[in-house]
Design a protein around this motif. Sequence first.
Motif, PDB file in Angstrom:
ATOM      1  N   ARG A 141      41.217  40.622  35.594  1.00  0.00           N
ATOM      2  CA  ARG A 141      40.252  41.643  35.244  1.00  0.00           C
ATOM      3  C   ARG A 141      38.905  41.402  35.934  1.00  0.00           C
ATOM      4  O   ARG A 141      38.551  40.264  36.247  1.00  0.00           O
ATOM      5  N   SER A 142      38.184  42.494  36.111  1.00  0.00           N
ATOM      6  CA  SER A 142      36.840  42.414  36.671  1.00  0.00           C
ATOM      7  C   SER A 142      35.816  42.474  35.548  1.00  0.00           C
ATOM      8  O   SER A 142      36.145  42.796  34.401  1.00  0.00           O
ATOM      9  N   TYR A 154      37.967  31.740  38.157  1.00  0.00           N
ATOM     10  CA  TYR A 154      37.231  32.654  39.026  1.00  0.00           C
ATOM     11  C   TYR A 154      38.034  32.913  40.298  1.00  0.00           C
ATOM     12  O   TYR A 154      38.420  31.992  41.015  1.00  0.00           O
ATOM     13  N   ARG A 157      34.405  37.397  44.293  1.00  0.00           N
ATOM     14  CA  ARG A 157      33.527  38.528  44.075  1.00  0.00           C
ATOM     15  C   ARG A 157      33.874  39.647  45.054  1.00  0.00           C
ATOM     16  O   ARG A 157      34.468  39.421  46.105  1.00  0.00           O
ATOM     17  N   SER A 239      36.974  49.770  45.765  1.00  0.00           N
ATOM     18  CA  SER A 239      36.702  48.329  45.846  1.00  0.00           C
ATOM     19  C   SER A 239      36.985  47.868  47.270  1.00  0.00           C
ATOM     20  O   SER A 239      37.992  48.264  47.867  1.00  0.00           O
ATOM     21  N   ASP A 264      30.519  42.515  42.010  1.00  0.00           N
ATOM     22  CA  ASP A 264      31.267  42.364  40.766  1.00  0.00           C
ATOM     23  C   ASP A 264      32.197  41.169  40.949  1.00  0.00           C
ATOM     24  O   ASP A 264      32.357  40.655  42.062  1.00  0.00           O
ATOM     25  N   THR A 265      32.792  40.706  39.869  1.00  0.00           N
ATOM     26  CA  THR A 265      33.653  39.521  39.939  1.00  0.00           C
ATOM     27  C   THR A 265      35.041  39.833  39.396  1.00  0.00           C
ATOM     28  O   THR A 265      35.230  40.766  38.609  1.00  0.00           O
ATOM     29  N   LEU A 266      36.001  39.016  39.812  1.00  0.00           N
ATOM     30  CA  LEU A 266      37.380  39.126  39.337  1.00  0.00           C
ATOM     31  C   LEU A 266      37.797  37.764  38.809  1.00  0.00           C
ATOM     32  O   LEU A 266      37.545  36.733  39.450  1.00  0.00           O
ATOM     33  N   HIS A 267      38.411  37.772  37.635  1.00  0.00           N
ATOM     34  CA  HIS A 267      38.860  36.527  37.004  1.00  0.00           C
ATOM     35  C   HIS A 267      40.322  36.640  36.578  1.00  0.00           C
ATOM     36  O   HIS A 267      40.812  37.734  36.274  1.00  0.00           O
ATOM     37  N   LEU A 293      39.557  37.761  47.638  1.00  0.00           N
ATOM     38  CA  LEU A 293      38.136  37.952  47.461  1.00  0.00           C
ATOM     39  C   LEU A 293      37.307  36.823  48.028  1.00  0.00           C
ATOM     40  O   LEU A 293      37.786  35.697  48.216  1.00  0.00           O
TER      41      LEU A 293
END
Length: 296
Positions: A141-142, A154, A157, A239, A264-267, A293
């Motif tokens: 999810r972001s 992490y 980004r 994106s 934004d970030t994605l984890h 990313l």
Amino acid sequence: MDSISIGIFVQVADTRSFVVAGRALGISASGVGKSISRLEQRLGVRLFHRSTRSVTLTVEGEIFLEHGRKILAGFQAAEADLSNSLAIAQGRLRVSLPLISEPFVSILADFQLRFPLIELDLDFDNRIVDVIEEGYDAVIRSGELVDSRLNARYLGRFHSVLVGAPEYFSLHGTPTCPGDLASHACIHFRLPHTGKLQSWDIHAESGDGVPDLPVKLICNTNEARVGFALKGVGIAYMSDFTVRDAIADGTLVTVLDRYTNKPDTLHLLWPSGRNITPKLRAFIDFMSEHSPLDKQ
């Protein structure tokens, strides 16, 4: 009857002593004696002749010893098989991901080839799932991390970009400020669970107003938006990692980059407080290593 009581019996049979057997097993001699007595009561036979000087097997004890060794060997084999199973990355892995096929499908295909014993159960959906209540092993999810019940890795980004085909801009001109979008064909994304159109997070500079965006076309998948943009239908807001290859080969170009640079970030998330299984560990490490990313 359990493996512990049978193990105590075999130890006494081998050592011919409750005291020595107790020392080997880390329990008292009286504890050994009570265990043997309970076993004899369960079987309805006497297993040992006991005297102050020696402990010897009865005829029934000799018979049960043979079976006891086989039972213990079976337990040991089962434990070994289970241990080997837990050491191998295998079994069903249920994962929730954003409603984006690429680059995830290519990465997950490589993962599946690398770990063929893992059965991937993938749910592509933009809704915020309850990882624990809905039984997911992991989710990607972001955005901000808000659930303290989850561990996170992490993945990197990204930021969103405005893209269109070179042919589109040749015909309709290239926008130089957000206000120019009012005269362009905009390809929109409808959010599946709200029915609303995704907002375009465009940061206007002083004097550059963001107009109400024209609606040329509405899609509910990323692949459709990319496909229409590639065909020159209009401008899409995507994106950056979903259109990286198209940008690299020149089939799509970005515009208004300085207005769409909010990161934004994605984890990768999974339930905390649990032992990480080999299949989940393999997934976490593989996705982290092959994330599309920027890790900076």
